[in-house]
Motif scaffolding. Structure first.
Motif: not given
Length: 264
Positions: A46-47, A53-54
């Motif tokens: 994430s991020g 992402a994630g």
């Protein structure tokens, strides 16, 4: 880097072994990887700027990924397959703290990953067996038994001639390492199924083919014919000598003149 099929030595190659070699080249399975080979995929945390992402979805490493990982591995704890959870955690934590690392996270090889590769390898092998059977139906190759008798179907006890095996690899764009060729042309090709058997027509055509290749300026005609027929270069040379020995010698010049004078 393109996978290279290890072509077994000998004039005949069992179809099952041939397809196995292809599968192992295309999908190699290392059951005890270390270092960079123990990282089989990447995921995006994430991020980071990625649509994945994630998601924790693993993606295979590309060559650029392996190069980037190779640069930072010396700064990290040793990594290998089947580490303890504590060692895995230490490795991932040290990786995450690196300022110059890739934005993705390494996914280490697991027992499930190795099992998945084995299944994929077996599926590739099965597809090539099916492809060879289709090529037999299309007449692009002819399987034979241990005595070089042609078979109607690819089944238990079926072999491919070396010529057909190489042609199959080249048709499908598969690079290969030829053990017989690497030993040089003087090796007499043999396996448990015996040496290559040349038919009478083959023995008669080889000297003619050699003479034609020489006339056309082809390089290494002897080696080329040896590879084509699955025999050694010494066998090719012997056939050429035999053909020359069978040619009738021209009569002496004096006898020729005598014959003409008698005829006149």
């Amino acid at each position: 880097m393109q996978a290279r099929v290890k072509l077994p030595s000998g004039p005949l190659i069992h179809y099952w072994k041939f397809c196995r070699e292809i599968a192992e080249a295309v999908c190699p399975v290392d059951t005890n990887p270390t270092g960079i080979d123990s990282v089989w995929a990447k995921s995006y945390p994430s991020g980071v700027p990625s649509p994945y992402a994630g998601t924790n979805v693993p993606f295979p490493l590309e060559e650029a990924d392996r190069e980037a990982l190779a640069k930072v591995l010396p700064k990290l704890p040793p990594v290998k397959y089947q580490m303890s959870e504590e060692d895995v955690g230490s490795f991932i934590e040290a990786y995450a703290k690196l300022p110059d690392r890739p934005m993705w996270m390494p996914v280490l090889v697991t027992e499930e990953a190795i099992l998945g590769l084995k299944i994929k390898r077996d599926q590739i092998m099965d597809r090539h067996i099916a492809a060879i059977r289709e090529e037999r139906k299309a007449g692009r190759l002819v399987p034979v038994d241990i005595n070089y008798v042609p078979l109607e179907v690819v089944q238990a006890g079926a072999y491919l001639t070396r010529r057909d095996a190489i042609a199959y690899l080249e048709r499908h764009g598969l690079a290969y390492d030829d053990e017989d060729a690497s030993h040089g042309g003087e090796v007499e090709f043999s396996t448990a199924v015996g040496k290559a058997v040349l038919s009478l027509s083959d023995r008669e055509s080889i000297p003619k083919s050699h003479a034609k290749l020489v006339a056309e300026g082809v390089k290494n005609p002897t080696e080329r014919l040896a590879k084509e027929f699955g025999v050694s270069t010494s066998r090719i040379r012997a056939l050429i000598r035999e053909a020359k020995a069978k040619k009738p010698n021209p009569p002496p010049l004096s006898r020729t003149r005598f014959s003409f004078s008698r005829a006149g």
